[in-house]
Design an enzyme around this catalytic site. Sequence first.
Site, PDB file in Angstrom:
ATOM      1  N   SER A   1       0.871  -1.176   0.000  1.00 21.53           N
ATOM      2  CA  SER A   1       0.000   0.000   0.000  1.00 21.53           C
ATOM      3  C   SER A   1       0.912   1.232   0.000  1.00 21.53           C
ATOM      4  O   SER A   1       1.820   1.316  -0.830  1.00 21.53           O
ATOM      5  CB  SER A   1      -0.942  -0.026   1.218  1.00 21.53           C
ATOM      6  OG  SER A   1      -1.833   1.063   1.194  1.00 21.53           O
TER       7      SER A   1
ATOM      8  N   HIS B   1      -2.570  -1.283  -3.358  1.00 19.34           N
ATOM      9  CA  HIS B   1      -3.745  -0.458  -3.121  1.00 19.34           C
ATOM     10  C   HIS B   1      -3.587   0.863  -3.873  1.00 19.34           C
ATOM     11  O   HIS B   1      -2.775   1.713  -3.503  1.00 19.34           O
ATOM     12  CB  HIS B   1      -3.909  -0.172  -1.624  1.00 19.34           C
ATOM     13  CG  HIS B   1      -4.236  -1.393  -0.819  1.00 19.34           C
ATOM     14  ND1 HIS B   1      -4.070  -1.450   0.545  1.00 19.34           N
ATOM     15  CD2 HIS B   1      -4.727  -2.604  -1.182  1.00 19.34           C
ATOM     16  CE1 HIS B   1      -4.443  -2.647   0.981  1.00 19.34           C
ATOM     17  NE2 HIS B   1      -4.835  -3.363  -0.052  1.00 19.34           N
TER      18      HIS B   1
ATOM     19  N   ASP C   1      -4.435  -5.438   5.494  1.00 17.47           N
ATOM     20  CA  ASP C   1      -4.776  -6.323   4.384  1.00 17.47           C
ATOM     21  C   ASP C   1      -3.633  -7.309   4.142  1.00 17.47           C
ATOM     22  O   ASP C   1      -2.463  -6.926   4.032  1.00 17.47           O
ATOM     23  CB  ASP C   1      -5.033  -5.489   3.120  1.00 17.47           C
ATOM     24  CG  ASP C   1      -5.786  -6.268   2.065  1.00 17.47           C
ATOM     25  OD1 ASP C   1      -6.323  -7.347   2.375  1.00 17.47           O
ATOM     26  OD2 ASP C   1      -5.857  -5.781   0.913  1.00 17.47           O
TER      27      ASP C   1
END
EC number: 3.1.1.61
Length: 336
Positions: free
Chosen positions: A143, A170, A263
């Site tokens: 991310s 992401h 995540d």
Amino acid sequence: MAAPLRLGVLVDSEAKLTLLKTAVSQVGQRIDYCALVPGPDASETMSVLSLDELEQVSDLDAWLVDITHAEDDTRLSPGAAILSALLSAPSPVLLSDSSELGSGPAERMAWVARLKSRLQRLIGEVNLQSQKAANSVWVLAASTGGPSAVSDFLRALAPDLGVGFLYVQHINEGYSPALMNMISKAGHYPAGTAKQGSVIGANTVTIVDPVKRVEIQENSTLVLHDEPWGGCYQPSIDQLVANLARTHRQRSGLIVFSGMGNDGSASCRFIRQQRGQVWVQDPDSCVLDSMPAATLQTGCVDRIGTPADLAQSLEIFLRQSNFDEEPQAHESSATH
């Protein structure tokens, strides 16, 4: 956008041809040839395929066949001979069974949906004929701060290790091309975006787009679904990694790089259960360490290091691995 498949369609009635044409069109493919197999319902308005003609159209990408056979009806023997010849040819053959088709609109819609799903998987089967799938598949998950960390990892990675990477970053919709350009310039592993039927090729990086949910098949091809990723992360690392653990088992791996959130921490347990590898970037080297830290808290991590350290470790791991044999048991703790 990839060129559509060139399909041949073989049926024993024009009603079936109409159904198959609709499904093929809806998945963006095209029919280059269609023919009727001799049978009790043969029509003069369609060409009747012979074994000699079958050899002349052998350059098609794949065949879609829906023929109803009756063992006690000798008139269908030409169709049986043609089908036997098709099944022994190199082009993939998708057998459809319209006898499953119900009379109501709901049953018809369900049947068409199943056929469309099988056609989507057929794209991968065709692509496998021209592209070698990776020996093992690793997810690069990140991310915030991820693009720089993943670039450093790929830059330090030796070429031609036979591994295929799925990069799950992401990002917002529309940023995949810029990310692909950045990653392609880092190291020896060219990057591309996930497409319908994409093969996770050896020595490549496939970037997972945040818009459409991606499903990994056991043959290392990808199916893209129209519905978006579930949950709050786009794309979802947990969803993709859980899928990979199921399809690739000990041939799977996960490396969690810099990022915010958690995540990947839930699905890393599935990788570990299937005797795959779970590695994380050293939190001290991350722009944001939330994702690696959350994964470390699961107790499933096999190795920790900077992006360059992880690249060197992966080279050693892959060169020592023999995926034709049972993998060794995991060590009980992470190693630096």
